[in-house]
Design an enzyme around this catalytic site. Structure first.
Site, PDB file in Angstrom:
ATOM      1  N   LYS A 295      -4.957  -3.778  -3.604  1.00 49.91           N
ATOM      2  CA  LYS A 295      -5.642  -3.016  -2.562  1.00 49.91           C
ATOM      3  C   LYS A 295      -5.935  -3.975  -1.407  1.00 49.91           C
ATOM      4  CE  LYS A 295      -9.734  -0.016  -1.955  1.00 49.91           C
ATOM      5  NZ  LYS A 295     -10.898   0.598  -2.634  1.00 49.91           N
TER       6      LYS A 295
ATOM      7  N   SER B 182     -11.526   5.673  -2.352  1.00 49.58           N
ATOM      8  CA  SER B 182     -10.873   4.934  -1.302  1.00 49.58           C
ATOM      9  C   SER B 182      -9.594   4.201  -1.735  1.00 49.58           C
ATOM     10  CB  SER B 182     -11.841   3.908  -0.721  1.00 49.58           C
ATOM     11  OG  SER B 182     -12.157   2.914  -1.670  1.00 49.58           O
TER      12      SER B 182
ATOM     13  N   SER C 138     -14.269   5.136  -6.278  1.00 48.44           N
ATOM     14  CA  SER C 138     -13.042   4.856  -5.531  1.00 48.44           C
ATOM     15  C   SER C 138     -11.847   4.401  -6.354  1.00 48.44           C
ATOM     16  CB  SER C 138     -13.318   3.809  -4.447  1.00 48.44           C
ATOM     17  OG  SER C 138     -13.965   4.393  -3.353  1.00 48.44           O
TER      18      SER C 138
END
Lengths: 511, 95
Positions: free
Chosen positions: A76, A151, A175
């Site tokens: 990420k 997210s 997330s």
């Protein structure tokens, strides 16, 4: 086209059926072919990936390396990577090149992981749909008109679509778990403090935790083992030994007690998702576990509590972005104060600004007691609910999200509606507990996630519960339509070809 | 309590955040919705509850008072928009 787990790929690598370089090339080709539409990557690093793969191949040729050596992987874009752009999904950091690696990145690199790129995400991890990213929304591989969640939506979409077998994520209010649920994969958020936050761009420091998005609980166990552990560079890192999570998998769940919070099955839960979750629970019952109804009476306080605590911490953490030392600088400022205001005003997107303003408001003179202190007390009540329940049950189970994947644009104009999507995940962060989501069925062709929650540092039993379920069912092997389309065929895929993995229409029953 | 435009401008100043004239109305409206939403917490009975700042019962660690980091100023300053002689540069502060 197939998706292969880390466990399967590691076996093929060790048997020399495929090389790490070939696996990296396949991942890069899949990203090239599919990511124009998905938008799951912010940056791709072919040269770096192939060099790491070659090093892994040399290790494997010497009979060295572990189960992660040579596995293609994505981080990420919230994790700092030395020499590789780290944007956090924001214009503010669009040109930021970290001078160091996050601990998660360096530990996985030491374990032989091959990073192929950095995944898209909501700006500064603030969002539940990936629509707040400066680099545009990510599409859900199950339906390109829908959100993959957020997210960690880029990591989820990339794994679900078979571009990489696994990726890191971070989870401040859901997330990792919510995007895993919405894309039909496995997502693990460890206990607060289990994995180092060093080098992970901070959002809400008392809630943030790094974890993984994978195709199986077994893969999550392998990755957690490599990532977890004490780090003197993170002041809230837990100084506890790291168990061999993979070795704990496969133990019986007979006689174990599974708590079902009645608040998780209220009117807000979409009926087909409720059915899928209840079906999953029946499997545990068949394996001899006992289902026990429990109550988390303060659960309703968790979303408002979170939206005081998280913005308060965010407003403090993000004060470092001042246009001076790093990050975006607005060039039209005449004074220092204008430099701050313009750089921040133009560098941050709308949702990040809303959270900074909310946080500044709840911490401001005259409001601190009414909001921030009140929320800290409510947080204690929420944590107490879990403490009480874990005195009686081994694990807590329920849905991960109230609905399957929603349409892009559907909630973007209503922040409160978007916040409520995390109703079942947020309390877990407030209490600092480990949680995971595994696929457990479908609602109108879209994946549904089962959430499992454990006591502090109970990742071993938690992963075992997930693994035992995945041995009994095949939901986690279902592929979205057209997964990894355009991947090269022939010799490279010879060693990792599909073996009758069910694809497309999700009509099957648990086997 | 309804948030006014003046409230939001004051909060934005405290946060050193410029809000454009084209976005201010939307920001006021959405922020007011968020604050109304979190206001429901006021009804919760939290009388004698101890506030919780952190999810784990842990104390701040101490470490030996020894130098552990090297000077990497040049590395760090590569990400700055303006540097001169090892300093960060900003618009003139003193006239």
């Amino acid at each position: 086209m197939s998706r292969r787990t880390i466990t399967e790929l590691a076996r093929a690598l060790r048997a020399r059926e495929v090389s790490s370089r070939e696996l990296a090339a396949v991942a890069l080709a899949r990203i090239e072919a599919a990511d124009g539409e998905l938008n799951s990557f912010i940056s791709v690093e072919p040269a770096m990936a192939l060099a790491a793969a070659d090093r892994a191949d040399q290790q494997l040729a010497r009979g060295e390396g572990g189960p992660l050596t040579g596995i293609p992987f994505a981080h990420k874009d919230i994790f700092c990577t030395a020499g590789v752009k780290t944007t956090c999904g924001s214009k503010m950091l669009a040109g930021f090149i970290p001078p160091y690696d996050a601990t998660v990145v360096s530990r996985l690199a030491e374990a032989g992981i091959v990073m192929v790129g950095k995944t898209n995400m909501d700006e500064f991890a603030m969002g539940s749909s990936n629509e707040t990213s400066f680099f545009g929304p990510v599409r859900n591989p199950w339906d390109p008109h829908r959100s993959p969640g957020g997210s960690s939506g880029g990591s989820a979409a990339a794994v679900a679509a078979g571009l990489v077998p696994a990726a890191t994520g971070t989870d401040t209010g859901g997330s990792i778990r919510q995007p895993a649920a919405l894309t039909g994969i496995t997502g693990l958020k460890p206990t607060y403090g289990r994995v180092s936050r060093y080098g992970m761009v901070a959002f809400a420091s008392s809630l943030d935790q790094a974890g993984v998005l994978t195709l199986s609980a077994e893969d999550a166990a392998l990755l957690l083992g490599a990532m977890a552990g004490f780090d003197p560079r993170d002041s809230t890192s837990a100084d506890l030994p790291v168990p061999d999570y993979a070795a704990q998998l496969g133990s019986a769940v007979a006689g174990k007690r599974i708590g079902l919070p009645k608040e998780f099955f209220d009117a807000g839960l979409e009926p087909a998702s409720a059915t899928a979750v209840r079906e999953a629970l029946r499997i545990y019952e068949r394996l001899g576990a006992k289902l026990v109804e429990i109550s988390l009476p303060s659960l309703a306080l968790s979303v408002p509590t979170y939206y005081i605590v998280a913005p308060a911490e965010c407003s403090s953490n993000l004060s470092r972005f001042d246009g001076v030392r790093f990050g975006y600088r607005h060039e039209g400022a005449q004074t220092l104060e204008e430099l701050y205001k313009k750089s921040r005003g133009h560098g941050f997107g709308a949702e990040v600004k809303r959270r900074i303003l909310t946080g500044t408001y709840v911490l401001s003179a005259g409001y601190y007691d009414a909001y921030y202190l009140k929320a800290q007390k409510a947080r204690q009540l929420i944590a107490d609910d879990f403490r009480r329940c874990f005195a009686d049950v081994d694990i807590i189970a329920g849905p991960t999200a109230p609905t399957p994947a929603f349409r892009l644009g559907e909630k973007v104009d209503d922040p409160v509606q978007m916040y409520l999507n995390d109703i079942y995940t947020i309390a877990v962060n407030l209490a600092g507990l480990p949680g995971l989501s595994i696929p457990c069925g479908f609602s109108a062709g879209l994946p549904v996630g089962l959430q499992l929650i454990g006591p502090h540092f109970g990742e071993g039993p938690l992963l075992n519960f997930a693994h035992v379920y995945q041995r009994e069912t095949d939901w986690h092997t279902r592929l979205p339509p057209g997964a990894a389309v355009g991947a090269p065929s022939g010799a490279i895929n010879g060693g990792i070809a599909p073996e009758g993995a069910p694809t497309g229409a999700p009509t099957g029953k648990p086997r | 309590m309804k948030l006014t435009r003046q409230d939001v401008e004051q909060i934005a100043h405290l946060a050193r955040l410029e809000i454009g004239t084209d976005e201010i109305d939307g920001v006021v409206e959405k922020l007011d919705r968020i604050v109304s939403f979190v206001d429901q917490l006021q009804a919760a009975d939290t009388g004698s509850v101890a506030p919780m700042a952190h999810p784990l019962d842990m104390a701040q660690r101490l470490r030996p008072d020894a130098v552990t980091e090297q000077n990497r100023r040049d590395d760090y300053q590569r990400n700055a928009a303006g540097v001169a002689d090892g300093f960060y540069t900003v618009p003139r502060v003193i006239e």
